[in-house]
Design an enzyme around this catalytic site. Structure first.
Site, short mmCIF file in Angstrom:
data_model
loop_
_atom_site.label_atom_id
_atom_site.label_comp_id
_atom_site.label_asym_id
_atom_site.label_seq_id
_atom_site.Cartn_x
_atom_site.Cartn_y
_atom_site.Cartn_z
N PRO A 100 0.83 -1.21 0.00
CA PRO A 100 0.00 0.00 0.00
C PRO A 100 0.87 1.27 0.00
O PRO A 100 1.89 1.32 0.69
CB PRO A 100 -0.81 -0.12 1.29
CG PRO A 100 -0.77 -1.57 1.65
CD PRO A 100 0.52 -2.10 1.13
N GLY A 104 3.36 4.13 5.33
CA GLY A 104 4.45 3.80 6.25
C GLY A 104 5.06 2.43 6.01
O GLY A 104 5.80 1.92 6.83
N LEU A 105 4.72 1.82 4.86
CA LEU A 105 5.25 0.48 4.58
C LEU A 105 6.42 0.50 3.61
O LEU A 105 6.85 -0.54 3.11
CB LEU A 105 4.13 -0.42 4.04
CG LEU A 105 3.13 -0.92 5.09
CD1 LEU A 105 1.93 -1.56 4.45
CD2 LEU A 105 3.80 -1.92 6.03
N GLY A 106 6.90 1.69 3.30
CA GLY A 106 8.11 1.80 2.47
C GLY A 106 7.89 1.45 1.01
O GLY A 106 8.81 0.96 0.35
N SER A 107 6.68 1.73 0.48
CA SER A 107 6.38 1.30 -0.90
C SER A 107 7.36 1.92 -1.91
O SER A 107 7.86 1.22 -2.79
CB SER A 107 4.94 1.63 -1.28
OG SER A 107 4.75 3.02 -1.27
N ALA A 109 10.48 3.07 -1.49
CA ALA A 109 11.83 2.52 -1.38
C ALA A 109 11.85 1.08 -1.90
O ALA A 109 12.85 0.64 -2.49
CB ALA A 109 12.29 2.56 0.08
N ALA A 110 10.75 0.34 -1.71
CA ALA A 110 10.71 -1.05 -2.19
C ALA A 110 10.69 -1.10 -3.71
O ALA A 110 11.39 -1.92 -4.32
CB ALA A 110 9.50 -1.77 -1.60
N ASP A 151 14.43 3.43 5.86
CA ASP A 151 13.55 2.65 4.97
C ASP A 151 14.37 1.90 3.91
O ASP A 151 14.23 0.69 3.75
CB ASP A 151 12.54 3.56 4.26
CG ASP A 151 11.47 4.08 5.20
OD1 ASP A 151 11.64 3.94 6.42
OD2 ASP A 151 10.47 4.63 4.71
C1 MEV Z 1 9.50 6.74 8.04
O1 MEV Z 1 9.39 5.37 7.73
C2 MEV Z 1 10.19 6.94 9.34
C3 MEV Z 1 10.44 8.39 9.74
O2 MEV Z 1 11.26 8.32 10.91
C4 MEV Z 1 11.15 9.17 8.67
C5 MEV Z 1 12.59 8.71 8.41
O3 MEV Z 1 13.18 8.05 9.22
O4 MEV Z 1 13.11 9.12 7.35
C6 MEV Z 1 9.16 9.10 10.12
#
Ligand code: MEV
Length: 335
Positions: A100, A104-107, A109-110, A151
């Protein structure tokens, strides 16, 4: 054709503080993945990048294409630069992902990691996780403002990590499997905006925020130890504490708080928001016996979907964490 993939990720503890040089713990989420395929194209085509899911087709060629700030384009250009290859290639690169987006699941970067790996394989080149991570970090920096680099690191290494910006990457010992539920709020939350909001607050009151970051740093160090010892009760307690500190940082939301509460009420060992916050995901550490009930509780409390993932114990149950010898330096962008 060469095909490669990369997992999603979650931050177990330490998000935001990690941007300010504190440690954080992150784990890969292998159930959801991004995939890239690279194939030779007919002569003169140039490099076409096709992302069907996003309805995107980019043709690199001409000054405009090469200057594009699109993350897929920057990943391909960064990889060519890193491999010392000319831009005069004829390739079709297709990408797809079931991670998704903006949760916050790193889409992002993946997807970039999958492209880098598939391109390296296509040109029969071996890249270390550190090199892959560094190329992807160059792309992350264009789109996420001041990312810590966590990430791209956890995704490229695909192992649980204890991460401190600019230091050697430490892969973590895991004494006992961690069963995690990831509850998706369904609200997208661009990391750059939330990281920017925290920065403005920090600029207004550095001592208060430095104090909160220090407390989060202590949690990350204790989680590393509890994970190695297989003390899941302690890991859960520390996750709860971390959520309270993230609330104080101002990055939670009413839905995140109520999902975290629902998880605690139904017997999770610990729960917290994960990633940038203000939407995105929360995570709950659960026992296998309570997993099904908790999954239902999260869905009936407003989660759009729930992903179950397991962080397996380290091989041989070895308590010794492995330090990647070459220090990671993200000071040089390759893009
Ligand atoms: C994002 O996955 C995590 C944060 O700490 C941002 C980062 O580390 O770059 C919010």
């Amino acid at each position: 054709m060469t095909v490669a993939s990369a997992p999603g990720k979650i931050i177990l503890v330490g998000e935001h503080a990690v941007v300010y040089g504190r440690p954080a713990v992150a784990v890969p989420v292998s159930q959801v993945r991004a995939r890239a395929a690279v194939e030779r194209a007919s002569e003169g085509q140039g490099i076409a990048i096709i992302a069907k899911d996003l309805g995107q087709r980019i043709l690199l060629g001409g000054e405009e294409g090469w200057r594009s700030s699109d993350p897929l384009a920057r990943t391909v250009i960064g990889t060519l630069n890193h491999l010392g290859l000319s831009r005069g290639q004829d390739l079709t690169i297709s990408v797809e992902s079931d991670i998704p987006i903006a949760r916050g699941l790193g889409s992002g970067a993946a997807v970039s990691t999958a492209i880098v790996r598939a391109m390296a394989q296509h040109f029969s080149r071996d890249l270390s996780p550190q090199e892959v991570s560094q190329i992807v970090f160059g792309v992350e920096r264009i789109h996420h403002g001041t990312p810590s680099g966590i990430d791209n690191t956890v995704i490229a290494y695909e192992r649980p990590i204890y991460f401190v910006q600019g230091k050697a990457v430490e892969t973590l010992a895991v004494g006992k499997a961690l069963n995690l539920l990831i509850g998706d709020t369904g609200e997208s939350s661009p990391t750059k905006d939330v990281v920017g909001a925290v920065r403005r607050r920090w600029q207004q009151s550095p001592p208060r925020y430095e104090f909160l970051f220090d407390r989060i740093a202590q949690i990350a160090a204790r989680v590393r130890q509890a994970m190695a010892e297989g003390d899941l009760v302690q890991v859960g307690r520390l996750m709860d504490e971390n959520h309270q500190l993230l609330r104080e940082l101002g990055v939670s939301s009413p839905l995140l708080d109520s999902l975290v509460r629902a998880a605690s009420d139904r017997g999770a060992l610990g729960a917290k928001l994960s990633g940038a916050g203000r939407g995105g995901n929360m995570i709950a550490l659960v026992t296998p016996a309570k997993r099904r009930g908790l999954e239902e509780a999260l869905l009936s409390s407003g989660a759009e979907r729930v992903i179950a993932t397991e962080v397996p114990p380290s091989r041989n149950g070895s308590p010794a964490a492995e330090i990647w010898k070459r220090a990671t330096s993200f000071n040089e962008g390759t893009v």
